[in-house]
Design a protein around this motif. Sequence first.
Motif, PDB file in Angstrom:
ATOM      1  N   SER A  30       1.097  -0.992   0.165  1.00 45.36           N
ATOM      2  CA  SER A  30      -0.203   0.151   0.312  1.00 45.36           C
ATOM      3  C   SER A  30       0.899   1.345   0.083  1.00 45.36           C
ATOM      4  CB  SER A  30      -1.209  -0.373   1.377  1.00 45.36           C
ATOM      5  OG  SER A  30      -0.849   0.817   2.402  1.00 45.36           O
ATOM      6  N   ARG A  31       2.209   1.704   0.862  1.00 41.79           N
ATOM      7  CA  ARG A  31       2.819   2.802   0.424  1.00 41.79           C
ATOM      8  C   ARG A  31       3.587   2.611  -0.881  1.00 41.79           C
ATOM      9  NH1 ARG A  31       7.971   2.640   4.348  1.00 41.79           N
ATOM     10  NH2 ARG A  31       6.943   1.208   5.917  1.00 41.79           N
ATOM     11  N   PHE A  32       3.472   1.532  -1.171  1.00 33.58           N
ATOM     12  CA  PHE A  32       4.115   1.211  -2.942  1.00 33.58           C
ATOM     13  C   PHE A  32       2.850   2.140  -3.660  1.00 33.58           C
ATOM     14  CE2 PHE A  32       8.000   0.546  -3.708  1.00 33.58           C
ATOM     15  CZ  PHE A  32       8.758   0.626  -1.832  1.00 33.58           C
ATOM     16  N   GLY A 127       1.920 -11.810  -4.058  1.00 33.80           N
ATOM     17  CA  GLY A 127       2.318 -10.780  -5.750  1.00 33.80           C
ATOM     18  C   GLY A 127       1.834  -9.829  -6.557  1.00 33.80           C
ATOM     19  N   VAL A 128       2.570  -8.898  -7.035  1.00 30.27           N
ATOM     20  CA  VAL A 128       2.240  -7.718  -7.168  1.00 30.27           C
ATOM     21  C   VAL A 128       1.888  -7.588  -8.552  1.00 30.27           C
ATOM     22  CG1 VAL A 128       3.248  -6.299  -5.167  1.00 30.27           C
ATOM     23  CG2 VAL A 128       4.286  -6.420  -7.632  1.00 30.27           C
ATOM     24  N   GLU A 129       0.834  -7.387  -9.378  1.00 26.69           N
ATOM     25  CA  GLU A 129       0.639  -6.890 -10.555  1.00 26.69           C
ATOM     26  C   GLU A 129       0.387  -5.634 -10.818  1.00 26.69           C
ATOM     27  OE1 GLU A 129       1.541  -9.929 -12.296  1.00 26.69           O
ATOM     28  OE2 GLU A 129       0.794 -10.887 -10.863  1.00 26.69           O
ATOM     29  N   TRP A 147      12.558  -6.182  -2.896  1.00 28.91           N
ATOM     30  CA  TRP A 147      13.478  -5.716  -2.442  1.00 28.91           C
ATOM     31  C   TRP A 147      13.781  -5.312  -0.909  1.00 28.91           C
ATOM     32  CZ3 TRP A 147      16.660  -1.100  -0.309  1.00 28.91           C
ATOM     33  CH2 TRP A 147      18.050  -1.866   0.096  1.00 28.91           C
ATOM     34  N   PHE A 148      12.760  -3.894  -0.755  1.00 26.44           N
ATOM     35  CA  PHE A 148      11.982  -3.552   0.540  1.00 26.44           C
ATOM     36  C   PHE A 148      11.349  -4.223   1.408  1.00 26.44           C
ATOM     37  CE2 PHE A 148       9.333  -0.379   2.911  1.00 26.44           C
ATOM     38  CZ  PHE A 148      10.662   0.379   3.242  1.00 26.44           C
TER      39      PHE A 148
END
Length: 418
Positions: A30-32, A127-129, A147-148
């Motif tokens: 959510s931060r990204f 996962g993210v897309e 990485w973060f």
Amino acid sequence: MQVLRGMVDILPAEARRWQWIEAVFRETASRFGYGEIRTPLLEHAELYERSVGDTTDIVQKEMYVFDDRGGRTVALRPEGTAGVVRAFVEHKLYGRETLPLKLFYMGPMFRYERPQSGRQRQFHQFGVEALGSDDPFLDAEIISLAWFFLQSIGLDTVELHLGSIGCPGCRLRYRERLIRHLLPHRDELCEDCRRRLDTNPLRILDCKIDGDKPFVRSAPTILDDLCDDCKTHFTQVQTALDALGVPYTIDPHLARGLDYYTKTVFEFIDTRIGAKSTVLAGGRYNGLVKELGGPDLPGIGFAAGVERLMLLLEKKAVPSGAAAAFDVVVSGFGTGQDVAWKLLFALREAGVRAEWSFDQKKLKAVLRDADRAGARYVVLVGDDETVRGEVTLKDLKSGEQTTFSQETLVERLKTLLS
Ligand code: ATP
Ligand code: MG
């Protein structure tokens, strides 16, 4: 009755660690700027044949496929990207949302594999897309998110391997060169790879049996066949990562096990859980949205194996706050029972994680069980306290014990625990 082979129960103590790691992932995503999407566990098997690829191990050997009662051929999802892209196309999200549309998911995946440490038949992925942009900054954002996240959970020893597998044009050129290199070694290849040589030679680089053989290691790399566009894209991704100080090694032979990847591919690898283990992997898939019936829009994503992250974390200290189910145990003795019972609910209403001491135990047993469960405080109300309108609070860490008015208990505990 026993659990199915390759399926694992996540028992309560373990589940608390899962909640913790899930919370960190949600927070990071959510931060990204990534919002959650939830898609079904069951889809048409064809979705995976068309996206993951019908020559891949996942589709050929690992999928749970069956006909449902209506005669449809369905599959338990072996990975998350195909379902997300299907939903993106089916609901025409490309027309309704600003692009790139940035999504995350978490949940179980199913692959019929040989179970071993870090390899199950039902396992879990985060996962993210990101759909709808070919900007190299998006590649770098996704990689830096991964990485973060790994840094945040304390896994600072995993190594980032970065590569590019180009676009279909680059791949066509490379394919020819690769076949020419491998053909003289045909007899040294495993049975699967002999077939792959004709159908999908890039898969050979990724083979668990042949991937490390010297003549495969010495194969030409696709990095030499990249077209100008793919080459520039790859350089820009590296520049953006360098600017953030995200360390990586270029891996010229990085080939991912799914057919839909283009351009950037990456893996986070740790060597501490068995031979070379990938905990998180992803890449760009610029042809997939179109392949699944949508407009020609690019995409990129990654998936992390939660069980493998957990295995690595076991080698480290359990993160604090993840171990205890509650902070306070409340116990009433004699005439103190009623008051204690009401105080328990007052504490819960005020947001304190409080537990009742069930089954009428002796004081010594109450303290022992509370300590064992990881609680910090025990609230005691006995006959004396009831008469004076007081409670006794025991700090299990310091052993200190104080008695004070019942009215101030909630506020005191809230302060102590904050
Ligand atoms: P591997 O080469 O280990 O089989 P993969 O290339 O098939 O992995 P992906 O499809 O890229 O894996 O899935 C992403 C991540 O999901 C992997 O890096 C791994 O951490 C995890 N994963 C994949 N398969 C399993 C499994 N059967 N059990 C547990 N985790 C898995
Ligand atoms: Mg696999």
